[in-house]
Design an enzyme around this catalytic site. Structure first.
Site, PDB file in Angstrom:
ATOM      1  CB  SER A 130      20.744  -5.499  29.528  1.00  0.00           C
ATOM      2  OG  SER A 130      21.143  -6.698  30.163  1.00  0.00           O
ATOM      3  CE  LYS A 155      24.490  -6.676  29.348  1.00  0.00           C
ATOM      4  NZ  LYS A 155      25.116  -5.678  30.223  1.00  0.00           N
ATOM      5  CE  LYS A 157      22.779  -9.381  32.119  1.00  0.00           C
ATOM      6  NZ  LYS A 157      24.058  -8.969  32.723  1.00  0.00           N
ATOM      7  CG  ASP A 182      26.862  -9.278  30.707  1.00  0.00           C
ATOM      8  OD1 ASP A 182      27.865  -9.877  31.133  1.00  0.00           O
ATOM      9  OD2 ASP A 182      26.319  -8.335  31.322  1.00  0.00           O
ATOM     10  CD  GLU A 207      28.526  -6.383  29.893  1.00  0.00           C
ATOM     11  OE1 GLU A 207      27.847  -6.116  28.881  1.00  0.00           O
ATOM     12  OE2 GLU A 207      28.213  -6.013  31.038  1.00  0.00           O
ATOM     13  CG  ASP A 232      29.848  -5.353  34.322  1.00  0.00           C
ATOM     14  OD1 ASP A 232      30.159  -4.723  35.343  1.00  0.00           O
ATOM     15  OD2 ASP A 232      28.663  -5.672  34.090  1.00  0.00           O
ATOM     16  CE  LYS A 256      26.834  -3.010  35.172  1.00  0.00           C
ATOM     17  NZ  LYS A 256      26.697  -4.409  35.655  1.00  0.00           N
ATOM     18  N   GLY A 284      24.108  -0.678  33.663  1.00  0.00           N
ATOM     19  CA  GLY A 284      23.020  -0.460  34.605  1.00  0.00           C
ATOM     20  C   GLY A 284      22.943  -1.588  35.600  1.00  0.00           C
TER      21      GLY A 284
HETATM   22  O1  OSB Z   1      26.095  -7.410  34.141  1.00  0.00           O
HETATM   23  O2  OSB Z   1      25.419  -5.605  33.303  1.00  0.00           O
HETATM   24  C1  OSB Z   1      25.264  -6.533  34.090  1.00  0.00           C
HETATM   25  C2  OSB Z   1      21.865  -6.257  35.803  1.00  0.00           C
HETATM   26  C3  OSB Z   1      22.193  -6.598  37.086  1.00  0.00           C
HETATM   27  C4  OSB Z   1      23.485  -6.961  37.377  1.00  0.00           C
HETATM   28  C5  OSB Z   1      24.454  -6.961  36.371  1.00  0.00           C
HETATM   29  C6  OSB Z   1      24.138  -6.576  35.083  1.00  0.00           C
HETATM   30  C7  OSB Z   1      22.805  -6.250  34.796  1.00  0.00           C
HETATM   31  C8  OSB Z   1      22.341  -5.916  33.446  1.00  0.00           C
HETATM   32  C9  OSB Z   1      21.089  -5.081  33.314  1.00  0.00           C
HETATM   33  O3  OSB Z   1      22.878  -6.305  32.416  1.00  0.00           O
HETATM   34  C10 OSB Z   1      21.386  -3.683  32.972  1.00  0.00           C
HETATM   35  C11 OSB Z   1      20.183  -2.798  33.153  1.00  0.00           C
HETATM   36  O4  OSB Z   1      19.305  -2.834  32.297  1.00  0.00           O
HETATM   37  O5  OSB Z   1      20.122  -2.066  34.175  1.00  0.00           O
HETATM   38 MG    MG Z   2      27.569  -7.008  32.725  1.00  0.00          MG
END
Ligand code: OSB
Ligand code: MG
Length: 361
Positions: A130, A155, A157, A182, A207, A232, A256, A284
């Protein structure tokens, strides 16, 4: 019997930016439970502020201290604990932290690895990465590095108004990689035309494009765009997962354990997805090595079919609080084999990064 909570602050190698903000360090609550000669750990996935979810470290500490700690007497199973905690509304992250503490506790008491205790295992987790929001050149460099390291999916953001340019840049430079985006809930249904423009990039899914607690508008969006929707934030329980699939609001769920109240609910959600021929992966929350080890164990079960956001520890931290960080080969991470989560805490370093400690039992 004792329950200790530590507020641990670990700096990230690089700040992580999402559509809801930037974080420069992981402010984690690390739980330690000692009973009958067994020592268990868990991590609460809340962060300093209520941006990803309404829960934050302060609400979690309050709920754990005033409502959940008392349920630990007699070392309940995770299932028994979850039932006893059901009358407390919401606060899934606080509940999950204690539920996972009990998974580690009982796996250690039995002398089995958590990944085995969770059910049939693949023996490894498939891993994607991510990438936070950054300048185009930085993102392109990070994607290139991720592909070289063997990540099975990238992925990105995204943020409202800038989604097209960043996804196009990455797709043009890497025409073949499994790619996703995402949004962390930064769009509304009226933004559907902008999201439809992403269809041409062949994303494996988008996402959480819409409201953090929405299903209905996601179901409407799913009829407008061809990119599959992954939820999510909106999936906070097994019931919500069923509703998402029944209404065709999602084809994929990012599980999660922290967000859904723990590993028991996570497994239930994965089974519900299978029944609907949908897909799941393990997300995560930028966890330290403690929280990460639960995610890797869950991601290695046979019920999880898509690569997750369970990068090795060195993606996030120069130094982690565990002495045995995960390593990735061929885009896979193997869960620890020793009892429970199998992590060995670096107590000297842990003490150095601990800002505050509470004895709750
Ligand atoms: O939306 O998945 C998410 C990190 C913090 C809060 C939300 C998200 C995320 C990530 C990082 O996408 C995932 C990771 O590498 O732990
Ligand atoms: Mg997410």
């Amino acid at each position: 019997m004792s329950l200790t909570v530590r507020h641990v602050s670990l700096p990230f190698l690089a700040p992580f930016t999402t559509s809801f903000g930037t974080e420069a360090e992981r402010d984690a609550l690390v739980l330690q439970f000692d009973s009958e000669g067994v020592r268990a750990f868990a991590e609460c996935v809340t962060s300093a502020g209520p941006y990803y979810s309404y829960e934050d470290n302060q609400t979690a500490l309050h709920v754990i201290r005033d409502y959940l700690a008392g349920l630990l007497k007699d070392n309940p199973t995770p299932q028994a604990f979850s039932e006893a905690a059901e009358h407390i509304r919401g606060h899934s992250m606080a509940k999950a932290a204690v539920e996972m503490l009990l998974w580690d506790y009982h796996a250690k008491a039995k002398g089995v690895a958590l990944s085995r205790d969770l059910g049939p295992s693949k023996g490894y987790a498939d891993v994607g990465v991510s990438l936070g929001i950054d300048r185009r050149e930085v993102t392109l460099k990070r994607v290139g590095d991720a592909v070289k390291r063997g990540y099975q999916r990238v992925k990105l953001k995204i943020e409202r108004g800038k989604e097209y340019d960043i996804v196009k840049s990455v797709r043009d430079a890497f025409p073949e990689i499994p790619l996703s985006a995402d949004a962390n809930s930064c769009y509304r249904l009226r933004d559907a035309p902008a999201l439809k423009r992403l269809d041409r990039f062949g994303l494996v899914y988008i996402e959480q494009p819409l409201g953090h607690d929405d299903l209905l508008d996601h179901a409407k969006l799913a009829r407008i765009i061809s990119t599959p929707i992954c939820l999510d934030e909106s999936i906070t329980s097994a019931e919500r997962a069923s509703q998402a699939f029944e209404t065709d609001a999602a084809e994929v769920i990012n599980i999660k354990p922290g967000r859904v109240g723990g590993l028991g609910n996570s497994i239930q959600i994965a089974k519900i997805a299978k029944k609907h021929k949908a897909h799941v992966w393990v997300g995560g929350m930028l966890e330290t090595g403690v929280g990460r080890s639960f995610n890797v164990s869950l991601a290695s079960t046979r019920l999880v079919d898509y690569p997750g956001d369970t990068s090795p520890n060195d993606k996030y931290y120069a130094k982690d609080i565990v002495k045995n960080p995960f390593t990735m080969t061929g885009g896979r991470i193997r869960p620890n084999k020793s009892p429970g989560i199998g992590v060995e805490l670096d107590n000297v370093f842990l003490a150095r990064v601990t800002k505050k400690t509470w004895k709750l039992l």
